[in-house]
Design an enzyme around this catalytic site. Structure first.
Site, mmCIF file in Angstrom:
data_model
loop_
_atom_site.group_PDB
_atom_site.id
_atom_site.type_symbol
_atom_site.label_atom_id
_atom_site.label_comp_id
_atom_site.label_asym_id
_atom_site.label_seq_id
_atom_site.Cartn_x
_atom_site.Cartn_y
_atom_site.Cartn_z
ATOM 1 N N HIS A 314 0.837 -1.211 0.000
ATOM 2 C CA HIS A 314 0.000 0.000 0.000
ATOM 3 C C HIS A 314 0.874 1.263 0.000
ATOM 4 O O HIS A 314 0.733 2.135 -0.865
ATOM 5 C CB HIS A 314 -0.902 -0.028 1.240
ATOM 6 C CG HIS A 314 -1.782 1.171 1.399
ATOM 7 N ND1 HIS A 314 -3.117 1.161 1.084
ATOM 8 C CD2 HIS A 314 -1.522 2.427 1.843
ATOM 9 C CE1 HIS A 314 -3.645 2.354 1.323
ATOM 10 N NE2 HIS A 314 -2.693 3.144 1.788
ATOM 11 N N GLU A 315 1.792 1.322 0.936
ATOM 12 C CA GLU A 315 2.653 2.506 1.034
ATOM 13 C C GLU A 315 3.553 2.605 -0.206
ATOM 14 O O GLU A 315 3.879 3.691 -0.663
ATOM 15 C CB GLU A 315 3.501 2.471 2.315
ATOM 16 C CG GLU A 315 2.690 2.425 3.624
ATOM 17 C CD GLU A 315 1.702 3.567 3.795
ATOM 18 O OE1 GLU A 315 1.934 4.657 3.245
ATOM 19 O OE2 GLU A 315 0.665 3.371 4.474
ATOM 20 N N GLU A 344 -4.861 7.647 -2.691
ATOM 21 C CA GLU A 344 -5.383 6.351 -2.229
ATOM 22 C C GLU A 344 -5.704 5.431 -3.398
ATOM 23 O O GLU A 344 -5.685 4.211 -3.263
ATOM 24 C CB GLU A 344 -6.612 6.552 -1.344
ATOM 25 C CG GLU A 344 -6.277 7.004 0.068
ATOM 26 C CD GLU A 344 -5.428 6.005 0.840
ATOM 27 O OE1 GLU A 344 -5.778 4.817 0.870
ATOM 28 O OE2 GLU A 344 -4.388 6.409 1.400
HETATM 29 ZN ZN ZN Z 1 -2.850 5.237 2.110
#
Ligand code: ZN
Length: 550
Positions: A314-315, A344
């Site tokens: 995710h990061e 996001e």
């Molecule tokens: Zn995030």
């Protein structure tokens, strides 16, 4: 001063501000990763000084004068509307190809946001936020919403005041909450959120109920994921039993092996360790400290190896976005992500759509098994894939699965909207929360600590921020559908660990623009569509329909 010289001066001031902000970010990163505990006090002073200098640099009256001089149309329209700024776009591009029109528009937005808030308001708000956050920590620990309520009321009032300073609350911009949404997601409003989230919430709730009615997708009976809203498995935090579905994912996985595997995956995905780092912190985050320096953090839980891995992916998605900006934007306010929602979309695309997909795990599962032979003994690919994609409505947002996650966000959006339109009082928030959880997820918290008090955001006055998480899911799948149209062999490429075509596409279509394209325009230019939940729902229905057989 002629226009070219004025533009150079403005760029120099902006660059100095970016350097000061990056220096502050380094101190912040260090505080979260390596700072010895006793260093905290001096660090707070150092950070306050640097952040104050960066703020002074942005709000320097010279910046305002230069903006007016270079962009007279915008000066006549202090709200900085797109119409007022269009005239400047491209009329005097800098010699090095720097997009002056976009630069003036974005810097004007930052400048206006900063100078419109009086210094005493900023000071009062900072103090209130500190007290509110401390009160939240205590209230959550003691399960005492009443003790936190006055602080929350104050933060709502302060955020309303902030939006009014920014020019919302009158005329066409009548709803102050729109100003808070627009801050995180330029151009987004409560009306557009309602139009999207209303039908999305209903459809997701139905899907969840449909899945709950299934015994599970298991090929071998008894090993399928559980999906019983309100049942004993509903609260993941309370279901750490070593038996049952996916139990092999709750065995003890050593931190150093987890870290080695995370590094291997991150590097494999194309993260350049010469342009960034992976470290450990209490909460995972990404911060950009320079054009060639993106820092990722995670934490390792022995009984949940996928938590660290998925947070790293995710990061990593956030970092790819930040590191992919056009070099001409370097050290300017245009480098970096355009909005929380687009950011996001990138992190969730890598984490969920790619990272929780079959094709991705074909080459990685054998290696994962090799890293943890004891823990994964006898576990085959299908069992692993199903365990990783278990749908189980939970009380806690951060534990939520991919399908029910957006419902947590839709509930928060509805409550925020009602807090600002006056139809919900803070004192009635816990009851509204519990009713919403029951309506959307079919689960009800036993107390406020695992209900309305679970997230830190509201205590900090971060209203209008939550919707970006759900927006990220929607944008992400709109981009992904288009990417699949343009690159039909993408699953075969994932099975061969060939991520280059995906990176090339994302860089060309999204990363390189930095903050030059506002979300709606970026989406339109890339996909030819306006914001829609269709692709996200199609994706979920296909993936979970296959898993759960509906
Ligand atoms: Zn995030």
């Amino acid at each position: 001063m002629d226009k070219a010289a004025a533009l150079e001066r403005l760029r120099a001031l902006d660059r100095e501000r970016m350097y000061l902000s990056q220096a502050a970010a380094i101190l912040q990163w260090d505080q979260e990763t390596y700072l010895p505990p006793e260093g905290v006090e001096d660090r707070a002073e150092q950070l306050a000084l640097l952040e104050g200098l960066a703020h002074e640099k942005l709000t320097d009256p010279q910046v305002g004068r230069l903006l007016d001089e270079l962009d007279p149309a915008a000066a006549e329209d202090p709200a900085g509307s797109a119409a007022g700024l269009k005239a400047a776009d491209g009329t005097f591009p800098a010699a090095d190809g720097f997009p002056a029109g976009d630069f003036l528009r974005v810097l004007r937005r930052d400048y206006d946001r900063a100078v419109k808030l009086p210094a005493d308001f900023v000071r009062d708000r900072a103090r209130a936020e500190g007290l509110s956050q401390a009160a939240w920590v205590k209230a959550r620990r003691d399960n005492d919403f009443a003790a936190f309520a006055p602080h929350l009321e104050k933060m709502v009032a302060l955020e309303e005041k902030k939006a009014r300073y920014w020019g919302w609350g009158a005329g066409a911009a009548g709803f102050v909450y729109d100003g808070l949404l627009d801050f995180h997601e330029p151009g987004f409003s409560a009306a557009s959120a309602s139009a999207l989230f209303g039908p999305l919430g209903e459809r997701l709730s139905l899907l969840l109920r449909e899945i709950a009615g299934k015994t599970g997708p298991s090929q071998s009976p008894g090993t399928g994921p559980s999906a019983s809203p309100g049942g004993p498995g509903a609260d993941k935090t309370g279901s750490s039993s070593l038996a049952g579905p996916g139990a092999f994912l709750r065995r003890a996985y050593g931190a150093s092996r987890q870290e080695a595997f995370c590094r291997r995956v991150l590097g494999g995905l194309g993260f350049d360790f010469n342009r960034g780092r992976l470290d450990t912190s209490a909460h995972p985050f990404t911060t950009t400290l320079g054009f060639n320096d993106a820092r990722i953090t995670t934490r390792y839980a022995a009984g949940d190896p996928l938590s660290a891995l998925f947070s790293v992916i995710h990061e990593g998605g956030h970092a790819f976005y930040e590191l992919g900006a056009d070099p001409v934007l370097r050290s300017s306010c245009l480098a970096g992500g355009v909005s929380m929602g687009i950011h996001e979309s990138q992190s969730r695309l890598w984490e969920n759509v790619i990272g929780r997909g079959r094709a991705f795990w074909r080459p990685w599962f054998p290696r994962f098994k090799k890293s943890f032979p004891r823990q994964l003994e006898g576990v085959d690919f299908g069992t692993f894939y199903r365990a990783m994609n278990t749908v189980s409505p939970s009380l806690i947002r951060v534990d939520a699965d991919e399908l029910s996650y957006s419902l947590h966000i839709i509930l928060r959006f509805e409550l925020e909207q009602r807090l600002f339109d006056g139809s919900l009082r803070v004192s009635a928030l816990p009851a509204a929360w519990n009713a919403g959880m029951k309506k959307y997820l079919g689960v009800e918290p036993a107390n406020d600590a695992e209900g309305v008090l679970q997230d830190v955001h509201w205590s900090m006055g971060a209203f209008g921020y939550f919707p970006s998480y759900a927006l990220g899911n929607l944008y992400g799948l709109q981009f992904w559908e288009k990417l699949n149209e343009d690159l039909p062999g993408v699953n075969a490429a994932l099975e061969k660990e060939d991520y280059a075509p995906i990176h090339r596409w994302l860089r060309e279509k999204i990363y390189r623009w930095g903050r030059r394209r506002e979300p709606a325009r970026l989406l339109e230019e890339v996909t030819g569509q306006t914001l829609s939940a269709g692709p996200f729902l199609r994706y979920l229905e296909e993936k979970y329909g296959e898993l759960y057989g509906f």
